[in-house]
Design an enzyme around this catalytic site. Structure first.
Site, short mmCIF file in Angstrom:
data_model
loop_
_atom_site.label_atom_id
_atom_site.label_comp_id
_atom_site.label_asym_id
_atom_site.label_seq_id
_atom_site.Cartn_x
_atom_site.Cartn_y
_atom_site.Cartn_z
N HIS A 128 0.80 -1.22 0.00
CA HIS A 128 0.00 0.00 0.00
C HIS A 128 0.84 1.27 0.00
O HIS A 128 0.29 2.36 -0.18
CB HIS A 128 -0.98 0.01 1.18
N ASP A 143 -10.02 -0.27 3.70
CA ASP A 143 -8.85 -0.91 4.30
C ASP A 143 -9.19 -1.31 5.73
O ASP A 143 -10.08 -0.72 6.36
CB ASP A 143 -7.69 0.12 4.30
N HIS A 183 -6.86 -0.91 7.89
CA HIS A 183 -5.92 -0.04 8.59
C HIS A 183 -6.04 1.40 8.09
O HIS A 183 -6.43 1.64 6.95
CB HIS A 183 -4.49 -0.53 8.38
N ASP A 229 -3.41 3.52 7.88
CA ASP A 229 -2.18 3.90 7.17
C ASP A 229 -1.86 5.38 7.39
O ASP A 229 -1.47 6.10 6.47
CB ASP A 229 -2.29 3.58 5.68
N HIS A 251 4.26 1.02 4.37
CA HIS A 251 2.89 0.80 3.91
C HIS A 251 1.86 1.16 4.98
O HIS A 251 0.67 1.22 4.67
CB HIS A 251 2.70 -0.64 3.40
N ASP A 283 -7.47 -1.87 -0.33
CA ASP A 283 -6.55 -2.87 0.20
C ASP A 283 -7.37 -4.14 0.43
O ASP A 283 -8.40 -4.10 1.12
CB ASP A 283 -5.95 -2.35 1.52
N ASP A 320 -6.98 -6.43 2.36
CA ASP A 320 -7.15 -6.81 3.76
C ASP A 320 -8.35 -6.13 4.41
O ASP A 320 -8.68 -6.41 5.56
CB ASP A 320 -5.86 -6.64 4.58
N GLU A 372 -1.96 -5.12 -2.06
CA GLU A 372 -1.63 -6.08 -1.00
C GLU A 372 -2.05 -7.52 -1.30
O GLU A 372 -2.20 -8.33 -0.38
CB GLU A 372 -2.20 -5.63 0.36
#
Length: 301
Positions: free
Chosen positions: A102, A125, A127, A129, A142, A228, A230, A273
């Site tokens: 990312h 996402d 997260h 980030d 990332h 992302d 994830d 990712e």
């Protein structure tokens, strides 16, 4: 969509510590991305992969350097990617960037922002980030791209593309949050970034989340979607490096992407990712392609 979709492979693994994510772009291609998009009647041009610096394994696996692991390589890669995205948009084509970790978002969005005065960003996402070197527990870049795009962090990261302050905090929507570091939580509260956690999605539903997101970003002149894999539950997408249980479902993600397609307001996209080395029979790349064809208009009826 009447523009040619231009696929840009961004095979960077420098933003984290698990090799294999640099193979993500080709894994997505092998899952028939181009053919699936062409079957929708779309014109597709695959530009191939952005040239990446060579990986020095000893350095790649070493401890963080000043809180920023592989900083020179990340910056070099993102500068190259920025130029590729800029050229694609200048040519009147729709940029679809396939990653890669990312950290590439700093390159993608730096290239996109050159064409918009008031760019919005949807960060889909698990997260945020939103770390800087001082707040990052890992030193993995990332986990920092969105904060750098806002204009906070190491000068080399915030000035990719030759300028800084690409995205305003009021033009960002975070969707799918369920793993935030303490510094990220404090920053989100401090600057007031619009955030939908998994609890919010469970409570009001993905449909309302996307409706509210589009309304919130109504004053923007373009919207970039940074997805992302994830963000999805690891049951759906096991082949990614930072899995977090309890994520967005496959069906919820399709609904989100259907609605974003129908809005005709998302002007660029990246998906990141995918790591085939830790995947199961290329399942995550296949799921990524299913999500992408939904975003570009595939429907049951």
């Amino acid at each position: 969509m009447n523009k040619t979709i231009e696929i840009i492979g961004a095979p960077s693994a420098f933003g984290q510590r698990k090799l294999g994510v640099n193979l993500g772009p080709d894994a997505i291609r092998y899952a028939d991305l181009v053919a699936r998009l062409e079957n929708l009647g779309l014109e597709v041009n695959d530009k191939g992969n952005v040239k990446s610096p060579a990986i020095d394994m000893q350095k790649y696996r070493s401890e963080q350097d000043g809180g920023l692991r592989n900083l020179p390589e990340v910056v070099e890669f993102c500068e190259t990617l920025c130029n590729e995205v800029d050229q694609t948009i200048t040519a009147g084509k729709y940029p679809l960037v396939i990653g890669g970790d990312h950290s590439i978002a700093m390159g993608t969005i730096s290239g996109v922002k050159k064409h918009y005065d008031n760019l919005g960003v949807i960060w889909y996402d698990a997260h945020g980030d939103l770390n800087i070197a001082d707040s990052s527990p890992s030193g993995n870049i990332h986990g920092m791209p969105l904060r750098a795009l806002i204009g906070d962090g190491h000068p080399d990261l915030i000035n990719i593309g030759g300028y800084k302050n690409k995205v305003k905090t009021e033009n960002i929507v975070l969707i799918g949050m369920r793993d935030l570091d303490e510094g990220e939580k404090a920053y989100i509260k401090e600057v007031g970034i619009k955030t939908y956690t998994m609890s919010d999605i469970d409570r009001i539903g993905m449909g309302q989340v996307i409706e509210e997101t589009l309304e919130y970003l109504k004053e923007t002149d373009g919207i970039h979607l940074s997805l992302d894999v994830d963000a999805l539950d690891p049951v759906e997408t096991p082949g990614t490096g930072t899995t977090v249980p309890g994520g967005i479902s496959y069906r919820e993600s399709h609904l989100a992407l259907e609605m974003l397609h129908d809005s005709e307001r998302v002007t660029s996209m990246e998906i990141v990712e995918v790591n085939p080395l830790i995947d199961i029979n290329n399942k995550t790349a296949n799921q990524a392609v299913e999500l992408l064809v939904t975003f570009f208009g595939d429907k049951l009826l």
